[in-house]
Design a protein around this motif. Structure first.
Motif, PDB file in Angstrom:
ATOM      1  N   LYS A 197     120.578 -32.408 -19.683  1.00  0.00           N
ATOM      2  CA  LYS A 197     120.598 -30.949 -19.750  1.00  0.00           C
ATOM      3  C   LYS A 197     121.529 -30.521 -20.873  1.00  0.00           C
ATOM      4  CE  LYS A 197     121.652 -26.882 -17.003  1.00  0.00           C
ATOM      5  NZ  LYS A 197     122.043 -26.406 -15.672  1.00  0.00           N
ATOM      6  N   ILE A 198     121.009 -29.695 -21.778  1.00  0.00           N
ATOM      7  CA  ILE A 198     121.775 -29.228 -22.924  1.00  0.00           C
ATOM      8  C   ILE A 198     122.377 -27.855 -22.646  1.00  0.00           C
ATOM      9  CG2 ILE A 198     121.617 -28.503 -25.333  1.00  0.00           C
ATOM     10  CD1 ILE A 198     119.478 -30.673 -25.662  1.00  0.00           C
ATOM     11  N   SER A 199     121.573 -26.960 -22.093  1.00  0.00           N
ATOM     12  CA  SER A 199     122.103 -25.627 -21.822  1.00  0.00           C
ATOM     13  C   SER A 199     121.271 -24.902 -20.770  1.00  0.00           C
ATOM     14  CB  SER A 199     122.181 -24.788 -23.098  1.00  0.00           C
ATOM     15  OG  SER A 199     120.894 -24.414 -23.518  1.00  0.00           O
ATOM     16  N   GLU A 200     121.904 -23.890 -20.220  1.00  0.00           N
ATOM     17  CA  GLU A 200     121.252 -23.000 -19.280  1.00  0.00           C
ATOM     18  C   GLU A 200     120.797 -21.787 -20.090  1.00  0.00           C
ATOM     19  OE1 GLU A 200     123.268 -20.156 -16.181  1.00  0.00           O
ATOM     20  OE2 GLU A 200     123.232 -22.224 -15.431  1.00  0.00           O
ATOM     21  N   ILE A 201     119.514 -21.502 -20.062  1.00  0.00           N
ATOM     22  CA  ILE A 201     118.975 -20.380 -20.818  1.00  0.00           C
ATOM     23  C   ILE A 201     119.057 -19.094 -20.005  1.00  0.00           C
ATOM     24  CG2 ILE A 201     116.904 -19.441 -21.920  1.00  0.00           C
ATOM     25  CD1 ILE A 201     116.084 -22.389 -22.448  1.00  0.00           C
ATOM     26  N   TYR A 202     118.685 -19.173 -18.738  1.00  0.00           N
ATOM     27  CA  TYR A 202     118.684 -17.979 -17.881  1.00  0.00           C
ATOM     28  C   TYR A 202     118.731 -18.397 -16.425  1.00  0.00           C
ATOM     29  CZ  TYR A 202     117.159 -13.697 -15.600  1.00  0.00           C
ATOM     30  OH  TYR A 202     117.085 -12.600 -14.791  1.00  0.00           O
ATOM     31  N   ARG A 203     119.436 -17.616 -15.627  1.00  0.00           N
ATOM     32  CA  ARG A 203     119.436 -17.752 -14.176  1.00  0.00           C
ATOM     33  C   ARG A 203     119.536 -16.352 -13.612  1.00  0.00           C
ATOM     34  NH1 ARG A 203     119.997 -22.834 -14.262  1.00  0.00           N
ATOM     35  NH2 ARG A 203     120.792 -24.338 -12.828  1.00  0.00           N
ATOM     36  N   GLY A 204     118.603 -16.003 -12.717  1.00  0.00           N
ATOM     37  CA  GLY A 204     118.665 -14.686 -12.102  1.00  0.00           C
ATOM     38  C   GLY A 204     117.367 -14.313 -11.414  1.00  0.00           C
ATOM     39  N   ARG A 205     117.403 -13.183 -10.761  1.00  0.00           N
ATOM     40  CA  ARG A 205     116.237 -12.683 -10.051  1.00  0.00           C
ATOM     41  C   ARG A 205     115.337 -11.903 -10.993  1.00  0.00           C
ATOM     42  NH1 ARG A 205     115.530 -13.555  -5.659  1.00  0.00           N
ATOM     43  NH2 ARG A 205     115.409 -12.584  -3.695  1.00  0.00           N
ATOM     44  N   GLN A 206     114.027 -12.044 -10.788  1.00  0.00           N
ATOM     45  CA  GLN A 206     113.070 -11.260 -11.547  1.00  0.00           C
ATOM     46  C   GLN A 206     111.942 -10.810 -10.624  1.00  0.00           C
ATOM     47  OE1 GLN A 206     111.957 -13.489 -15.091  1.00  0.00           O
ATOM     48  NE2 GLN A 206     113.453 -12.315 -16.234  1.00  0.00           N
ATOM     49  N   LEU A 207     111.446  -9.630 -10.897  1.00  0.00           N
ATOM     50  CA  LEU A 207     110.314  -9.085 -10.163  1.00  0.00           C
ATOM     51  C   LEU A 207     109.021  -9.634 -10.742  1.00  0.00           C
ATOM     52  CD1 LEU A 207     111.511  -5.381  -9.971  1.00  0.00           C
ATOM     53  CD2 LEU A 207     111.595  -7.103  -8.156  1.00  0.00           C
ATOM     54  N   PRO A 208     107.914  -9.543  -9.996  1.00  0.00           N
ATOM     55  CA  PRO A 208     106.631  -9.999 -10.541  1.00  0.00           C
ATOM     56  C   PRO A 208     106.298  -9.254 -11.841  1.00  0.00           C
ATOM     57  CG  PRO A 208     106.435  -9.582  -8.198  1.00  0.00           C
ATOM     58  CD  PRO A 208     107.777  -9.072  -8.618  1.00  0.00           C
ATOM     59  N   GLY A 209     105.689  -9.963 -12.761  1.00  0.00           N
ATOM     60  CA  GLY A 209     105.286  -9.357 -14.030  1.00  0.00           C
ATOM     61  C   GLY A 209     105.295 -10.343 -15.166  1.00  0.00           C
ATOM     62  N   GLU A 210     104.962  -9.845 -16.356  1.00  0.00           N
ATOM     63  CA  GLU A 210     104.973 -10.656 -17.563  1.00  0.00           C
ATOM     64  C   GLU A 210     106.293 -10.453 -18.288  1.00  0.00           C
ATOM     65  OE1 GLU A 210     101.519 -10.670 -20.121  1.00  0.00           O
ATOM     66  OE2 GLU A 210     100.338  -9.802 -18.488  1.00  0.00           O
ATOM     67  N   TYR A 211     106.843 -11.537 -18.812  1.00  0.00           N
ATOM     68  CA  TYR A 211     108.132 -11.490 -19.475  1.00  0.00           C
ATOM     69  C   TYR A 211     108.084 -12.296 -20.769  1.00  0.00           C
ATOM     70  CZ  TYR A 211     110.015  -9.752 -15.080  1.00  0.00           C
ATOM     71  OH  TYR A 211     110.264  -9.005 -13.961  1.00  0.00           O
ATOM     72  N   GLU A 212     109.036 -12.011 -21.640  1.00  0.00           N
ATOM     73  CA  GLU A 212     109.259 -12.788 -22.850  1.00  0.00           C
ATOM     74  C   GLU A 212     110.739 -13.146 -22.912  1.00  0.00           C
ATOM     75  OE1 GLU A 212     107.922 -10.785 -26.340  1.00  0.00           O
ATOM     76  OE2 GLU A 212     105.819 -10.908 -25.748  1.00  0.00           O
ATOM     77  N   GLN A 213     111.020 -14.401 -23.172  1.00  0.00           N
ATOM     78  CA  GLN A 213     112.399 -14.872 -23.284  1.00  0.00           C
ATOM     79  C   GLN A 213     112.615 -15.382 -24.707  1.00  0.00           C
ATOM     80  OE1 GLN A 213     114.960 -14.984 -20.897  1.00  0.00           O
ATOM     81  NE2 GLN A 213     116.210 -15.608 -22.618  1.00  0.00           N
TER      82      GLN A 213
END
Length: 73
Positions: A26-42
């Motif tokens: 593991k190199i890094s954590e990009i994201y951790r958290g709650r998200q609602l249903p839907g389309e996303y871009e990271q």
């Protein structure tokens, strides 16, 4: 140096994005958290990473997806 990862969440819940090296470390954590249903871009910035092959793992609830990223500057 940068790219954008698009994804679709079907159910609300906790989301985990992690970046791994070719050796599985593991190199890094990009994201951790709650998200609602839907389309996303990271957005992902690889400008500080050396050329090589990386893996991005997305965990949402009981589903996991892994995608390969090749970095070449």
């Amino acid at each position: 140096g940068t790219t954008c990862l698009r994804y679709l969440i079907h159910d609300s819940g906790y989301l985990i994005f992690d970046l791994f090296g070719i050796d599985g470390s593991k190199i890094s954590e990009i994201y951790r958290g709650r998200q609602l249903p839907g389309e996303y871009e990271q957005p992902l910035d690889f400008s500080n990473y050396p050329d090589g092959v990386y893996f991005i793992r997305l965990q949402a609830g009981n589903q996991t997806a892994v995608r390969k990223v090749i970095v070449s500057h």
